[in-house]
Design a protein around this motif. Structure first.
Motif, PDB file in Angstrom:
ATOM      1  N   ILE A 365      34.875 -29.077   9.186  1.00 12.66           N
ATOM      2  CA  ILE A 365      34.154 -29.278  10.446  1.00 12.66           C
ATOM      3  C   ILE A 365      32.740 -29.801  10.142  1.00 12.66           C
ATOM      4  N   LYS A 366      32.312 -30.924  10.831  1.00 10.88           N
ATOM      5  CA  LYS A 366      30.980 -31.522  10.628  1.00 10.88           C
ATOM      6  C   LYS A 366      30.181 -31.472  11.928  1.00 10.88           C
ATOM      7  N   PRO A 367      29.252 -30.588  12.076  1.00 10.06           N
ATOM      8  CA  PRO A 367      28.444 -30.509  13.311  1.00 10.06           C
ATOM      9  C   PRO A 367      27.467 -31.692  13.392  1.00 10.06           C
ATOM     10  N   PRO A 368      27.004 -32.070  14.613  1.00  7.70           N
ATOM     11  CA  PRO A 368      26.030 -33.176  14.769  1.00  7.70           C
ATOM     12  C   PRO A 368      24.688 -32.812  14.122  1.00  7.70           C
ATOM     13  N   ASN A 369      23.986 -33.883  13.662  1.00 11.46           N
ATOM     14  CA  ASN A 369      22.695 -33.645  13.025  1.00 11.46           C
ATOM     15  C   ASN A 369      21.518 -33.825  13.983  1.00 11.46           C
ATOM     16  N   ARG A 370      21.844 -34.225  15.269  1.00 11.28           N
ATOM     17  CA  ARG A 370      20.807 -34.316  16.300  1.00 11.28           C
ATOM     18  C   ARG A 370      21.269 -33.576  17.541  1.00 11.28           C
ATOM     19  N   PHE A 371      20.311 -33.051  18.294  1.00 14.75           N
ATOM     20  CA  PHE A 371      20.635 -32.251  19.465  1.00 14.75           C
ATOM     21  C   PHE A 371      19.763 -32.704  20.639  1.00 14.75           C
ATOM     22  N   GLU A 372      20.282 -32.632  21.872  1.00 16.01           N
ATOM     23  CA  GLU A 372      19.512 -32.991  23.080  1.00 16.01           C
ATOM     24  C   GLU A 372      18.493 -31.912  23.401  1.00 16.01           C
ATOM     25  N   SER A 373      17.443 -32.340  24.060  1.00 19.69           N
ATOM     26  CA  SER A 373      16.433 -31.398  24.559  1.00 19.69           C
ATOM     27  C   SER A 373      15.974 -31.890  25.927  1.00 19.69           C
ATOM     28  N   ARG A 374      15.343 -31.026  26.685  1.00 13.95           N
ATOM     29  CA  ARG A 374      14.924 -31.377  28.033  1.00 13.95           C
ATOM     30  C   ARG A 374      13.808 -32.407  28.022  1.00 13.95           C
ATOM     31  N   THR A 375      13.058 -32.427  26.959  1.00  9.85           N
ATOM     32  CA  THR A 375      11.930 -33.368  26.886  1.00  9.85           C
ATOM     33  C   THR A 375      12.270 -34.639  26.147  1.00  9.85           C
ATOM     34  N   GLY A 376      13.358 -34.662  25.431  1.00  7.87           N
ATOM     35  CA  GLY A 376      13.710 -35.829  24.628  1.00  7.87           C
ATOM     36  C   GLY A 376      14.649 -36.782  25.341  1.00  7.87           C
ATOM     37  N   LYS A 377      14.956 -37.880  24.698  1.00  9.39           N
ATOM     38  CA  LYS A 377      15.853 -38.887  25.241  1.00  9.39           C
ATOM     39  C   LYS A 377      17.297 -38.411  25.125  1.00  9.39           C
ATOM     40  N   GLN A 378      18.067 -38.790  26.131  1.00 10.03           N
ATOM     41  CA  GLN A 378      19.465 -38.361  26.149  1.00 10.03           C
ATOM     42  C   GLN A 378      20.225 -39.064  25.038  1.00 10.03           C
TER      43      GLN A 378
END
Length: 385
Positions: A365-378
């Motif tokens: 299993i390879k999890p994503p290396n970037r995650f969304e945040s409310r202040t960041g770009k979708q």
């Protein structure tokens, strides 16, 4: 040649020493041609060199020990008389033999005659004929001596007393041997057989089943490549039953592939009442182990020959003890792996394979290396078909 009237011999009596190699006289020798023209004085013993040559030249030697007070005459021993009429024989009044037959002939055997004179007569004649059938006519030396389990003046039978192991043993009288109510056949320093329950012998041809729970003293016949543990059982007053457990020695191993059965009805003249067969193991391997080891088996062992079947339950056995009085380390008939063990290993292997695949899947299993945040770009992902 020295001749004597069989009816004139009243008793062959004296005491048998602790070792079976010592015999008490007078003695009667018969069966081989070397006895022809032998002259023996009533006051002299047979020459020791002659005896040694006599034992060595015979194909086999059978020593019959009788422990009775009955007269050895034509009325009491008619069958034995007919055997003597066909062979050369010599009577010697000496008290003991200067040489032991077992030291000079590997086919020497000791047979204890018990019971009534009629029973002893039938057994003596039948067993000698059996030996001549195996080794040839006029090639088997027969020796008749006497055995006494108590001094001559003690002709009564004492009450049975339990020994240190709790086994009730009846002291021997003039025509009986010690009787033991167990399934332990032990010849000290030679061989041991232990069975948790008494053997059962079934003879379907006569619809007879014998529970062998009473036996007399066992004897051991040791030879170069084969030995026998001989046990006589008491089943009925008129039945003489003997088992000979055969041990074969080869390449550092021993095995027990056969058991000889000799059963005779001493009160019947019907030949069909006599059973003389050799039984072989019917299923699986015969008991075996390296020399110095015992064999143990909790399964039922069955020896069979046609309709005659001997059943042994939960046995431990060892021949060739070489002076020891205890069993050596045991080889078990079940072995190191059994069906339940193999089944357990099979199921465990499947579970281990499933667990290994699951662990590999989790590690892949390879999890994503970037995650969304409310202040960041979708985050957007491009999926190619």
């Amino acid at each position: 040649m020295f001749r004597f009237s069989l009816s004139a011999v009243i008793l062959l009596g004296s005491i048998l020493g602790p070792a079976l190699g010592h015999y008490s006289g007078p003695f009667l020798f018969w069966g081989v041609s070397d006895l022809k023209d032998v002259e023996v004085s009533a006051l002299e013993a047979l020459d020791d060199k002659f005896l040694r040559d006599l034992y060595s030249n015979a194909a086999a030697v059978v020593v019959f020990l009788r422990n009775g007070t009955a007269k050895l005459n034509d009325d009491n021993f008619p069958s034995f008389r007919r055997v003597l009429e066909k062979h050369e024989y010599v009577y010697s009044a000496q008290e003991e033999l200067s040489s032991n037959p077992l030291d000079y002939n590997v086919n020497a055997e000791i047979i204890n005659l018990v019971g009534s004179p009629a029973q002893q007569d039938v057994e003596l004649a039948a067993l000698y004929r059996d030996s001549t059938g195996n080794y040839g006519e006029r090639k088997v030396l027969g020796i008749l001596a006497s055995r006494w389990d108590e001094p001559h003046h003690k002709l009564y039978k004492r009450e049975a007393k339990p020994d240190s192991a709790g086994t009730s043993t009846t002291p021997a009288g003039p025509t009986d041997e010690p009787e033991m109510d167990d399934a332990i056949y032990n010849v000290a320093g030679k061989a041991i057989i232990y069975i948790t329950s008494a053997p059962v012998l079934t003879i379907n041809s006569t619809d007879e089943e014998y529970l062998l729970d009473k036996h007399t003293v066992a004897t051991y016949d040791s030879r170069e490549s084969e030995s026998k543990l001989i046990v006589t059982f008491k089943v009925e007053d008129n039945i003489k039953l003997t088992l000979k457990f055969r041990f074969e020695m080869d390449a550092g191993y021993w095995n027990m592939p056969k058991v000889d059965v000799f059963l005779i009805d001493t009160k019947s003249k019907d030949a069909s009442k006599t059973t003389d067969v050799t039984l072989e193991i019917s299923e699986g391997d015969a008991p075996y182990a390296p020399m110095g080891f015992s064999y143990s088996c909790s399964k039922q062992l069955v020896y069979r020959n046609g309709s005659t079947v001997l059943t042994l339950e939960n046995i431990q056995v060892q021949p060739a003890l070489e002076g020891s009085t205890k069993f050596g380390s045991a080889w078990d008939c079940i072995g190191f792996t059994t069906v339940p063990i193999w089944s357990g290993l099979f199921v465990t292997s499947f579970m281990a394979i499933g667990l290994a695949l699951a662990i590999c899947a989790i590690l892949d299993i390879k999890p994503p290396n970037r995650f969304e945040s409310r202040t960041g770009k979708q985050l957007t992902f491009t999926v190619q078909e």
